[in-house]
Each structure stands twice: as structure tokens, then as C-alpha cells.
Design an enzyme around this catalytic site. Structure first.
Site, PDB file in Angstrom:
ATOM      1  N   LYS C 161      -4.700   1.982  -0.118  1.00  0.00           N
ATOM      2  CA  LYS C 161      -5.122   0.707   0.607  1.00  0.00           C
ATOM      3  C   LYS C 161      -5.175   1.130   1.969  1.00  0.00           C
ATOM      4  O   LYS C 161      -4.371   1.191   2.625  1.00  0.00           O
ATOM      5  CB  LYS C 161      -4.396  -0.505   0.284  1.00  0.00           C
ATOM      6  CG  LYS C 161      -4.977  -1.333  -0.908  1.00  0.00           C
ATOM      7  CD  LYS C 161      -3.962  -2.362  -1.034  1.00  0.00           C
ATOM      8  CE  LYS C 161      -4.296  -3.726  -0.082  1.00  0.00           C
ATOM      9  NZ  LYS C 161      -3.485  -4.852  -0.699  1.00  0.00           N
ATOM     10  N   SER C 216      -9.148   2.517  -1.059  1.00  0.00           N
ATOM     11  CA  SER C 216      -9.981   1.486  -0.886  1.00  0.00           C
ATOM     12  C   SER C 216      -9.610   1.260   0.758  1.00  0.00           C
ATOM     13  O   SER C 216      -8.845   1.863   1.069  1.00  0.00           O
ATOM     14  CB  SER C 216      -9.497   0.080  -1.576  1.00  0.00           C
ATOM     15  OG  SER C 216      -8.301  -0.167  -1.267  1.00  0.00           O
TER      16      SER C 216
END
Lengths: 344, 344, 344, 344
Positions: C161, C216
Site C-alpha cells: 500500500k 496499490s
């Protein structure tokens, strides 16, 4: 010289029955047709083929009546369709025609005068550059000159389909083409000072704008097409046009102000409503957050057309309103121009 | 007894910072809270989880302040969120609180009085049937009685979350639950005659409707929850409420009429705007075709909220308006109720 | 040291009942939890709040069990949810846990080893720059070192992330953050040569890529979080992991090749399927035009996840597959990495 | 008698350049044309006008070449377009032509034989009733009889455009028309027993189905049109066709089984892939929840086409696959028929 206009509801993008009836009954001669502006029920985006279907249907209707092959109809009649009949807005087409010679003597009351034309073909690298602005302005000046207007201020709507010639170039895209078209209109009509263009303000300095332009841009189009709607003392007929600027998507007062000015010209009926909408790119409307720009399911263009279309339809009690989106240099940021066509 | 209200903008569905600030500053006691009504930026449909996120965030905010586990907060405070902030509408929550005892003497000027309650638990097969209508009406009558109103006409808004108990039954769905809730309100407030219910008019005879109901329905909910907003001579405070019916989605005159009545009560500021919208199921708006029902890309519920939200936001100059959709027996077909909360 | 994994179907984004049951039954201790990866039924875009709802639900589940306030749970457990369960894909969460110390003696057969960590906080202007790539690589190298792997080639999945710290900077956006994260993984695992970074290849030279990264990026996140899944001879347990690269969205043979390699490790059951998808930005798939990039109604991210998810679900006979989108420098242009978690 | 087929990619719904080239070069005579089946890049729903644009473009291409006015072209050539090229699927059209007389002697190897026809005009109240089923079956039986097949089992694909005549009737809708068409095919080809129709199984008993039907329904169409694709010993040419049933959207094995049967006929190349898809109405796929039916942003028809299209495109390495949706009585619930056209 006398302009006429019809606002015809359509049952589908391919529905040309209204115009066919006008032509078949002899009420309208195909040769008098100048322009058909319409709204179709697509999404207004890249995968909206309703505009092409509408235009193709008109081409096949008009070709035999004009004695032209279908693919050449648009050389004679400007066809401009905008996708997206969101919310209250009803699919329709506004048919504009004109016939006769200019009056020999000026009239006390000005009436709607129309003219269509197109620029020379553009090169891809010219789009979004000063040359596009100036060529657009030059073409418009010529058209306006032919109308013998008292003043550039008598132009109330310039509807444009901007060129995006085939080929790649840094600014050869819809946003830059629309923006340069709008600045071209503003330049020709003295809404802005040519010196302000020295700094390349395109898509940057949004204090420069036109209040009468309504520009789209079409990939593949080499020459920008335009329709001028103005008030002339050399025309008769019963049509008048006015315009104004809406400061944002919710500017009801602005709408009413234009309506009052149209009524002051003697209009008893509103025949056509033409506006540009934009979801304010700053993400704020009347001081509060709007979420149109954060919606990955529906384009902000659809929401902004829906909002402004609702206000216009409610104000005029008629859902046949023409609102198209993306309004770079069309009115102030987040706002846009509004033109009203009326019958006295 | 004094009601208070805040219209708090939110930055996201989980944003409870506005209410937290009110609670932390001591301006509002958690015990005074009666209801939080809000709009979140989802699609308002089956796959809209923004409502759950908003309510869960409020539950976790309020639980420690009410001394309850999170899952029991809604037994004390009605939380009603509607998804869909289309176009101009800005996400927000309206916080309603009330404190103190009824006045000992009636006042000359009526003020906002609030009350929340809920029906008994329903069985699946009761939903959409006369028993749901009558139970809803009975609960509402009890709540109204407790407010000692001069007349049922002093109720201006009944916000309901209708039951859809777990289990299958022919009418155990959202449309029937909402419709029966609305007719229950209409029955309790004498907007319709009980005899008219003999023919099972649900979702059929749309001449029967409430002008003050605003009903949603929630799958899994066993007991219908409701909030009554009325004008009472036994309350003080500075809040007033009015309502009216809009005849269609474009009824600007209807909106202005309710506003004038609110102003006639002395309101100088509009604090809350509550309406129901519906894309006319006959496919026609102001005599012209609308395409909201034929759009397979975007639900008609989103378009109709966008249209009415735009009109309301433009009229009041504030984008924090609450418009929810599906309005069976809420005002006439294609129209719906509007309530305005104001401060004198 | 022994890793365990569960692939839990969810009934809604807020459904944490599967994990609650594991914790309540004692099958899993909260302290053993390392990471929860899940797919929720949102659109995966800016207005997808299902991820936040899922994570908030997990935080409230885990907080009391970890003795932490909800807002600090993610300091201990990596929670990574990806929106978008298009087509065949079923909402689910993969729970990864690990307990015990590394084995004293190396085993003949390697088994799954897990580790989570995070970078230092980034500045906005660092995102998308070489410093982000190198910091990401440095953190990953540390994590890998702690696992005492035989080779960087024993890392089969790095789930990240990526940071997008608050503040504006030219590259402080999702695409650049993801791209730099992927190149950071590639650099740490020697998939690319550091010298290739001298030319600032980010989002430009797509021949540079990682085959194991799955990145992401989250607006507001200051520190990049990562999970390393590797094969270690110092672990026991019954889990193994493999990976490979798919050359395009339709690379069934590529999928089957990874499956065969997993089976060669002795896996009899596939527990988790992790892939990245991308609608080829060149607009072509297997030599033919695709229209995913021209659809203004549905994001290409949804279509590409649907396509790859369908292939994976069909191949493995299980619809609980994790496909996330936007794959800059994740496998070749139009393709992406695939990792399979299996049980022997 | 010899059938020929071309699978032509299209650049847009109006792109007929591939077929124009075939006609202009003399490779194909307009009179030999029997049917054009195509996929266009619309949403496949009510507001998808790409099908009309494609068909209108073909009508204008073919009219002068057939010596017919455009509006009569479909009396001679069946035009069937399905909207929705989701994910991997590429817009294309399959052109089917046939010329020559049946062979005087039967051949050892059967080859593709084509025939088109249409039912009598239906009344609105006949749609969805036994009479539609039986009329459809009778028309199909006549067509099949004309082909002198060895057995009804030699029919591998019946492509239908079902009637929905103007006017209201309880079952005069798309679902019922498609369902009755499919049962008509099943009846004519002895896939079901006529006695099973006594109980009015339409849209109820989904164990009754056809394995070769591919039915759409078109509002306004009075006569059902159909194309029969069969294997006949009285034809030469190099085309063969096979079919099978997929048990669900993920039935890769089913796809491969049909391919193997096609290859067993000597096919070296797959020219056309024709399938029907359906998001399982029970909400479950391979034992897990799917969310296609709960997505208010995108129709389940788009997702199911995307899933099956991905599997087919991946299997055949060609994205020009024809998948249309809504498969009532087309294969088992949640599954559907697949036909493959090949060249030996």
C-alpha cells in the site's frame, strides 16, 4: 431576409419525422435550411453514437431533397448534435432556416439573422494554438461582416464545431480545440483584447472568456464549422435572440435576467434555450463541496448538464433545452453562457 | 421544550467531525439527540454502502457518549441516511435535538416539536398490507397525541424508515413497504379516508397520498421507525417548519410557495430542505418525453434526485438539501412532498 | 515458524463474521494476525467507500482483542482491501497469520514465510521519484533479510500500500506512487538493474517491471506498507506460494503454468489467487481493438478486473480471487503478475 | 451449395468497410448474402443505439447493391446485432453467404448449410404463449425440411430475432418472447417433448431448454426472423459447425469439449464463436455469492457477457466472439449454448 425556427421533439436519435413533415408539407424548403442543432439521449462521451445516428438519419433525409449524396449534406447544412438528455431534458432538434434577401431599408426593430461558415482546414499542430484562435476569429469576422450588424454586440450565439484534424500533436484534443474556438469568438467580437493572448492563456487564464460562444470539438474534423445568430436591422421575421452569462450552475437569477431581456424585445414565447454547463473544477458550488468530479460511475458532464437543464426546463416550463458541457473559456469558471431564442 | 437543529456538511460518509465538535464543546448533550438525517455520496441503490458507513461511524461516535454498545445506539437515536448526492447536492447531515419539558402555558407562536418512535415488529406477510398501514398510523397517532398539537395539520414532516422483516412474502419489498408507510401517515393525519383503503389501493390508486410523509424502507428492519416534525404551541425555541406538495419534478412555483409560507412564519433562514423525487413513471414531464426510465447506465432515481436537488439548491442558494427517491403515495404521481425547516 | 491462511467469503463489506468465528473459537489468536487482504463489492474508484467500511469493521473487531484503540489497529495488522468484484469474482478476505520462531534447522522443503513492514514517512515531492523507489527497496531488503531466504527469487508476492502523503507535488498521485513502489520491489529483488533508474523510467519505460509486486496507493498514507510472501527453509506449516507473469489479460497458458509450478511444490489445493490486471493502454488485445478505454459509462479498471477474474475463477473453479488494477511496471505492458498460494 | 463466412473487425458501429471491400472486389455478390451477425460497442440495453446505427449503415450499403430501398433490405438479408463488447470482446461482424444448388449426390462429409426465414406476423397477445412456441417451431421445421438434413441433431445454431409486435399484452415483452422462441426451437428439434408445454412452463420450468437456440427479441418486430446453421451432406465448401452447452459462466471444460468436437470434424481454424450468457439468477456461481445482480451502476447483462467473452476469447486466442445475454430456456439455468463455426 427572414429566419425561421422550429423546436421539434424526437422519439429517438434517428427520428427525423418532424423535419420530414415540414419538408413534405412544403412549409420548409430544403434549400432554406441552415442548421439543425439537437440533443440526443446518449451519454455525451466517447462511446456515444447517438449523435452519429441522428446526423446520418438527417443526411439520408436531406440528400435526395438537396440533390446531393448523403456524405456531402454537411457541406450545405450545419448539423450539430450533442449527446446527453439527462434528467428533465427531452430529446429534440432545433431547425434553423433562412430565406430571402436582406431588406432594402433598415427596420426599427432588429430581428434574428443567421449565417454559417467554416474555417480553412487546420493542421494538428495548430490546434490549441494562437493560429487556431485567430483563424477562428477571422472566419467569424467575415461572417459577421456579411450580416451588416450595427455592432459585434448584436451577436448573441456562435455555435461552433471545432476542428481536431487527424494526426497527433500536443494540443490536438477536445479541450484545447474548444478553448481556442471560444477565445477565437471572444477575439472576433472584442470580448477580449488580442494582447491578452500573448501569454498563451489557453486553459489557464479563465478570466478570458466569451459570453456567446458554444463550442464543441469533433475528432477528425479538419475545418471548424460555425453558426452565427445575431440581431440585425436588415431582417424581418418574428424571431429575436438574447444572451447572458450564468455565474455558476445554480444561477437562477442569471437565467431570469436573460429571460427578462428577451421579453423586453417583445418575445412572447421562448423557442430555443442554449447553454453550456460545467461542474466547477474547484470542486465547490455555492461554497460547499460537490461530488460530481469524484464519481467514477457517472461522468461529471452528465451531472452538470442535468443540473443546468433542470433549472432551464423549470424556468421555461419546457424540457426541450439544449445544454452541452465542457465550457473552457465559455463564461467564468464554473459558469457559462446562455442564449435564448424567442418569437415576438 | 425546545428543539435545535444543525445542518452539518460532511467531507466523506464517515465524517462525523461536525457532530463530534458539537458534543465535545458541550454545545449539544448526547442525551438530547433525537435524530440524524443525512445524505451520502453513494448511488442510493442496492450496492450503496455509504449509508452503512455513515451510520456505523455515528454509532461508534455516540456509543461511549450514550453509555451504550455501538449496536444499540439506534434504539435511542434515529439515524436515517439516504444515498445519492447527485449534481449540485452536497453531502451533509441534519442533526435534530430536543430538551426540556413542554411549556406550562401555550405560546402565541408555534415552534418546532419533535418526537421519534417505532411500531411493533412486523411479519413479512404483513408488509404492503392494510395491517402495516394501520399499525403505522396507530404509532404515528400516539406520537402526535403526545405532542398535544392543535391539529394533525400541524404535522409537517414524518420521516420514516419502513420495516422489511427478514423472510419472503409477496409484498415484502421496498416499494410496498414505502407505499404502506406513506398511506399510514396519510391515514393517521386524516389526509385520506380509511374507507378508501378497502379496495387495496397500494401502488395502484395514486390519487391517495400523503403530503408530509418521507418514507424509506430498509431490508432486515423489523420495526418501522419514525420521526414527527410538527408545530406546537407548547414549545419554545426558534425553529419552524412548513411543507407543501410539488406537482412534478420541475415545480419551481411549488417550491417558492412553501418558502413564502415559511417566511410568513417569521423564518429568516432555511436550515433544512427535505423532499421526495420521482421520475414520472408515465415517461412524460411537462408534456414531453423524458428518458430517465430508459437509461441502462444510470438509475432514474439518480436523475430525479439530481433534477429536484438542483431546483432546491438554486432556490435556497444552499446545496445541503435532502432529496430521496421513490415516492409511492408521496404527493401526486410524478410529484412529491417538500418540507422546509427554518429559523426565525 | 508457521504461517496459516484462510480464504473467507464475506456477505457484505462489513461482514467480519468469518474472522470473528476464528478468533472466538480460539483457532486463531489476534496476536498471530499479520495481514488481511480482501476484495469488496465497490467500483474500486474514487467514490468506493466499501474498502473503508471493511477496514473500519475489522478495526472495531480487532481493537478489543489486540488491546488497542480502533485507530491504531493498522499499526499492528496490515489491512489491504481492493474494491471491485466484477463478474465472476466473489467478495472475500484472505487472512494471513504466523506464529512461532524460525526453525533451528533448515528443512528440505521450503514453506511460506510472511513478514510485514513499512517505510519511513515520505514527503509529497518524494513520491514518484528515485528516492521513493530506493526507500521502498531498502525497506523490502530489510524485511527479506530478516526472513533468511536462500535467494531473492524465493519472494513470490510483495503486497504494497503505497504512500501518497498529504500535500501537492507533481508526481504525488496514485499512478506514480504505484509505479515507484513496483520499481522499488524490482530493485530490491534484483529484477532490474539500478543503473536503469538513472533515466527516470517511471511510467515511461515499461520494459522495467516487477513480477512479484502488487502495489496499490492510498491518498493520505504517509508510509508505504508492505507484506512479503516468500518460501523459506526455516519455516514449517503446509503453505506454499508460487508466481509468474501473465503476458496479457487473456493469458490462460500463463495461468496454467503458474498452477503447474505450484502443484510441483506439492500443493493439492489453491488457497489464494492474487493478480494485477490492466486494459492494455495501446487499445489492442491479441491484435484486435478493445473498447475498455472508450467506455464513459464504466471504468476500464472494472472491465479488466472482470476479464482476468473470470479466467482465474474458471481455471481454479473458485470465485474468491483477488484481482486489483492499474499495473504500472507490474509485468509487461497490458500484462501483470500472478501469485498463487497453496496448501500441500 | 456452398456456404461462406467472414469474421470482420469493425472500427465503429457504422463501419461497414470490410463488407464493402468484399462486395466491391467481387469476392462476394450481394445476392449471396444471407445474414450479418455482429457485436457493437453499446451497453446492450434499452438506450443502446449502436445496433440501429450498424444496421442502418448496412442497409445503406446494401440497398443500391440489391436494388432495393434501404428500408426493405432486411426482407432479403437477416441483420442481427447485439450490443455490448465488454472487456476482451472486440466489435466485429460475421458475414454469412451461400450460393449454388444442393449437390446432386450426398457427400461423405457434411458441411455447413444455411437458411433464413420468418414466421407469420404475431399479435401482441400471442407472445409468450404456446401459439408463439408452436409457430416458431413450425417455421423452423419448414426451414430444416428444406435443408434435407439427416437428423434434427444436425442443426447446431438457430439465431432468432423474436417478435414483439406493437401493442400491450401481459407477456408481450422481451423475456417472454425470447423464452418462447427458445422453446419453439427446442420443440422443433425434439429437444423437448410437446407434452411438457401443457403446463405453461415459460420462464418457470428451466429444465426445459434448447441447446442450439440463440434468441433475441426486438420491440416493434411483428415476425420472428431466424437463421438455421446446420451440417448437411448435400453441401460442399469448407465450413463446419458444432455446438454444446455450458453449465455455467465459468465452464471452461465445456468450451474445450465443443472445440474438440469441432476439431474432430477436421476444423483447423475457428471462424465464429456464438454463445449466450446469464448471471445466474440464484445469485450464486460455483457455490459462492456473485454480485452481478446487485450492481445498480452496471447491468448484470454486461458483466455476464464480459465473463463468458473473456473465457471464449482466451480459449480461442481471438477477441471477435459473439456473446449475447438473457438466456431463458437457453441451456440450463445460469448456463447457455455455445456454437462454433470452423474452417476445415
Amino acid at each position: 431576409m427572414r429566419a425561421r425556427a422550429w423546436n421539434l421533439p424526437t422519439r429517438a436519435p434517428s427520428d427525423v419525422s418532424g423535419l420530414r413533415a415540414l419538408l413534405d408539407s412544403g412549409e420548409l424548403q430544403a434549400e432554406e435550411l441552415l442548421c439543425v442543432l439537437g440533443k440526443t439521449e446518449g451519454n455525451g462521451g466517447r462511446n456515444d453514437f447517438t449523435r452519429e445516428l441522428a446526423m446520418s438519419s438527417l443526411e439520408h433525409l436531406l440528400a435526395p431533397r438537396l440533390g446531393l449524396p448523403a456524405e456531402r449534406v454537411q457541406e450545405r447544412v450545419m448539423l450539430s448534435f450533442s449527446g446527453g438528455c439527462e434528467g428533465a431534458v427531452s430529446p429534440h432538434m432545433v431547425v434553423l432556416a433562412q430565406a430571402g434577401a436582406p431588406l432594402a431599408q433598415r427596420r426599427a426593430h432588429k430581428r434574428l439573422a443567421l449565417r454559417i461558415g467554416r474555417t480553412r482546414a487546420f493542421q494538428p499542430e495548430e490546434i490549441g494554438r494562437r493560429v487556431q484562435i485567430e483563424e477562428t476569429a477571422a472566419t467569424l469576422r467575415d461572417l459577421v461582416a456579411g450580416l451588416r450588424l450595427d455592432s459585434p454586440a448584436d451577436v448573441h450565439l456562435v455555435q461552433l464545431k471545432g476542428a481536431i484534424p487527424p494526426g497527433r500533436a500536443p494540443r490536438n484534443d477536445m479541450a484545447h480545440s474548444r478553448a481556442a474556438s471560444a477565445l477565437g469568438v471572444a477575439l472576433a467580437l472584442r470580448e477580449i483584447d488580442a494582447a491578452r493572448l500573448d501569454d498563451d492563456p489557453l486553459c489557464r487564464d479563465f478570466e478570458l472568456y466569451s459570453s456567446v460562444a458554444s463550442c464543441s470539438a469533433k475528432p477528425g474534423l479538419e475545418r471548424t464549422e460555425m453558426l452565427v445568430c445575431a440581431m440585425s436591422p436588415w431582417c424581418d421575421g418574428d424571431l429575436v435572440i438574447e444572451h447572458g452569462v450564468l455565474r455558476d450552475l445554480l444561477d437562477l437569477e442569471g437565467v431570469q435576467a436573460v429571460r427578462r431581456r428577451l421579453q423586453a424585445l417583445g418575445a412572447r414565447e421562448v423557442l430555443g434555450v442554449f447553454a453550456k454547463s460545467e461542474a466547477d473544477p474547484r470542486g465547490v458550488l455555492r461554497g460547499r463541496r460537490h461530488v460530481m468530479l469524484d464519481d467514477d460511475d457517472v461522468s461529471d458532464t452528465r451531472w452538470s448538464r442535468c443540473v443546468l437543464g433542470a433549472l432551464l426546463a423549470a424556468t421555461f416550463g419546457d424540457t426541450r433545452v439544449y445544454v452541452s458541457t465542457r465550457a473552457e473559456h465559455h463564461g467564468p469558471l464554473g459558469g457559462g453562457p446562455l442564449a435564448l431564442l424567442g418569437r415576438v
